[in-house]
Design a protein around this motif. Structure first.
Motif, PDB file in Angstrom:
ATOM      1  N   SER A 187      -9.063  -8.033 -11.772  1.00 16.14           N
ATOM      2  CA  SER A 187      -9.087  -8.856 -10.569  1.00 16.14           C
ATOM      3  C   SER A 187      -7.785  -9.618 -10.378  1.00 16.14           C
ATOM      4  CB  SER A 187     -10.256  -9.842 -10.626  1.00 16.14           C
ATOM      5  OG  SER A 187     -11.489  -9.166 -10.581  1.00 16.14           O
ATOM      6  N   GLN A 218      -8.160   4.498  -8.296  1.00 12.11           N
ATOM      7  CA  GLN A 218      -8.332   5.936  -8.131  1.00 12.11           C
ATOM      8  C   GLN A 218      -7.070   6.611  -7.602  1.00 12.11           C
ATOM      9  OE1 GLN A 218     -12.050   7.334  -6.318  1.00 12.11           O
ATOM     10  NE2 GLN A 218     -12.968   5.335  -6.737  1.00 12.11           N
ATOM     11  N   TYR A 219      -6.307   5.929  -6.771  1.00 15.90           N
ATOM     12  CA  TYR A 219      -5.101   6.567  -6.238  1.00 15.90           C
ATOM     13  C   TYR A 219      -3.917   6.425  -7.196  1.00 15.90           C
ATOM     14  CZ  TYR A 219      -3.220   1.977  -4.907  1.00 15.90           C
ATOM     15  OH  TYR A 219      -2.740   0.690  -4.922  1.00 15.90           O
ATOM     16  N   TYR A 249      -7.492  -5.605  -8.591  1.00 17.69           N
ATOM     17  CA  TYR A 249      -8.384  -4.470  -8.827  1.00 17.69           C
ATOM     18  C   TYR A 249      -9.660  -4.959  -9.513  1.00 17.69           C
ATOM     19  CZ  TYR A 249      -4.036  -1.924  -8.027  1.00 17.69           C
ATOM     20  OH  TYR A 249      -2.855  -1.455  -7.498  1.00 17.69           O
ATOM     21  N   GLY A 309     -10.195   0.636  -7.133  1.00 20.62           N
ATOM     22  CA  GLY A 309      -8.849   0.592  -6.572  1.00 20.62           C
ATOM     23  C   GLY A 309      -7.817   1.366  -7.350  1.00 20.62           C
TER      24      GLY A 309
END
Length: 437
Positions: free
Chosen positions: A115, A219-220, A119, A217
């Motif tokens: 966080s 994943q990319y 994320y 967040g």
């Protein structure tokens, strides 16, 4: 121990790493480390090297722990990039990893909370516990049930010791660019440190296996739905429909830890939809369950059983979802001139697959049918019937090698398949008319 990182992508990330006795992961430089054939995945190495960047090491020397068939084990000089001598051999490894998955895992799931870096986690501990152990948290549903179904109760998750914790690594980018460039080894090492601080090192060390659940967040930044070490104790899962939320993906990552590689079909990796080790939503095939210690063959067929052309033999097999006892045939076709070729020799595994139990989602290409899989014969034989006597409980040399399990054919009841490459004809006649028990 030497492990292979299965990244499920084509990035130039390190694919070889050392898993230290304390669980820390040391990635090895791809450009300089290419282990020779005698250094198998799962080998115990005493390695020295140069620290490059992001924690990656360029090996300069390593010794490996070797056991003979006479019960003699020692550290043996293996490779030197530069003139080098050593007189400080470590003590002998005492707990080698086994390819058998025959006891429940004591699993710690770490939900990563970044966080402070933007994320936040995408799931909480209750959701994770339900996914793994079912809504009652007792292991009778969820991923634990699939493990139990596929292993006939041999393997699973110890519900009493299972634990899920939200852990917050101390920094977003220490070492540098951990998240921006998805340094998976740093993510795990940092999470381990945070978990030990949260629950205590003694409690942490009581677990046998570890899962890291990444925030949505990432994943990319981390272009894989899941990854794992082969062999090892660690898996990484994205919070997605192809990661944490897909039981087959979790099971595939878990079984990589025990030495299973991906399954193939028609020369394409992942194209076998009869097994979670390909792209299926079903239990592993007989070629895989037998390696894990979940299934035994009804017979091993060779030129002694089929001595001449035109010889027929019949066998009775249960559907594989029912029992692991005598549930498949293992063929070692040594009547072929190519059988003793390390590259061309193949063994076959044949089992009856029916869309029930752990296999309930099998498609019509695979069920109800006899499934035929092939594997590399040399690697398969070195494991099943090792050329050297086993030493203690050390796994055979090829215990973690990639036999390249490949789907060959699905044979419907009342039909025949001519496997011309093996000079073999396979037919199946079901005794039942109510769903192929």
């Amino acid at each position: 121990m030497l492990v292979h990182a299965d990244l499920h992508n084509s990035q130039n990330d390190p694919v070889w790493a050392i898993s230290r006795d304390d669980g820390a992961i040391i990635p090895l430089d791809n450009t300089t480390f290419n282990p020779p054939p005698e250094v198998h995945v799962g080998a115990y190495l005493n390695l020295t090297g140069e620290l490059l960047y992001d924690g990656i090491v360029r090996p300069t020397a390593y010794d490996r722990f070797v056991c003979s068939g006479f019960g003699i084990c020692s550290w043996t000089d293996s490779w030197r990039k530069d003139p080098y001598s050593r007189d400080d051999y470590p003590s002998d490894p005492s707990t080698p990893t086994s390819p058998k998955a025959t006891s429940p895992q004591r699993l710690l799931v770490m939900i990563l909370n970044y966080s402070a870096c933007g994320y936040p986690p995408g799931v909480n501990t209750s959701t994770v516990r339900s996914l793994f152990l079912g809504p009652n948290g007792d292991g009778t549903a969820g991923i634990a049930l699939k493990y139990s179904q596929c292993s006939y109760g041999t393997f699973g998750i110890d519900a009493l010791s299972f634990r899920a914790e939200v852990v917050a690594p101390s920094s977003c980018n220490t070492p540098a660019n951990t998240l921006e460039t998805c340094k998976w080894w740093n993510i795990a090492n940092d999470a381990d440190a945070a978990a030990k601080s949260l629950i205590g090192a003694a409690t942490y060390n009581a677990f046998t296996h570890f899962a890291y659940v990444l925030p949505p967040g990432l994943q990319y930044l981390c272009p894989w739905p899941s990854m794992s070490l082969l062999p090892g104790q660690k898996i990484w899962l994205q919070t997605s429909s192809q990661g944490l939320n897909r039981w087959a993906a979790v099971m595939q990552m878990t079984l990589h830890n025990y030495g299973l590689w991906h399954s193939w079909k028609n020369g394409y990796e992942f194209e076998d939809y009869s097994s979670v080790m390909g792209s299926g939503e079903a239990c592993p095939s007989a070629a895989e369950t037998s390696r894990l210690g979940w299934a035994t063959p009804a017979a091993t067929i060779n030129s002694t059983i089929l001595p001449t052309t035109g010889t027929w033999r019949s066998f009775t097999l249960p559907a594989s979802y029912l029992s692991g006892r005598a549930n498949h045939l293992r063929l070692t076709p040594n009547w072929l001139t190519t059988y003793n070729s390390s590259a061309e020799g193949k063994n076959l595994y044949i089992d009856v697959r029916v869309a029930k139990g752990g296999d309930e989602t099998l498609g019509s290409l695979y069920a109800p049918k006899l499934n035929v899989h092939e594997v590399n014969a040399e690697l398969d034989n070195n494991y099943v019937t090792p050329t050297q006597l086993p030493v203690g409980y050390w796994p055979p040399t090829d215990g973690f090698s990639d036999r390249k399990v490949s789907f060959v054919s699905g044979v419907s009841t009342g039909t025949r398949a001519e496997l011309t490459a093996y000079k073999l004809v396979v037919t199946w006649h079901s005794e039942y008319s109510d769903g192929y028990r």
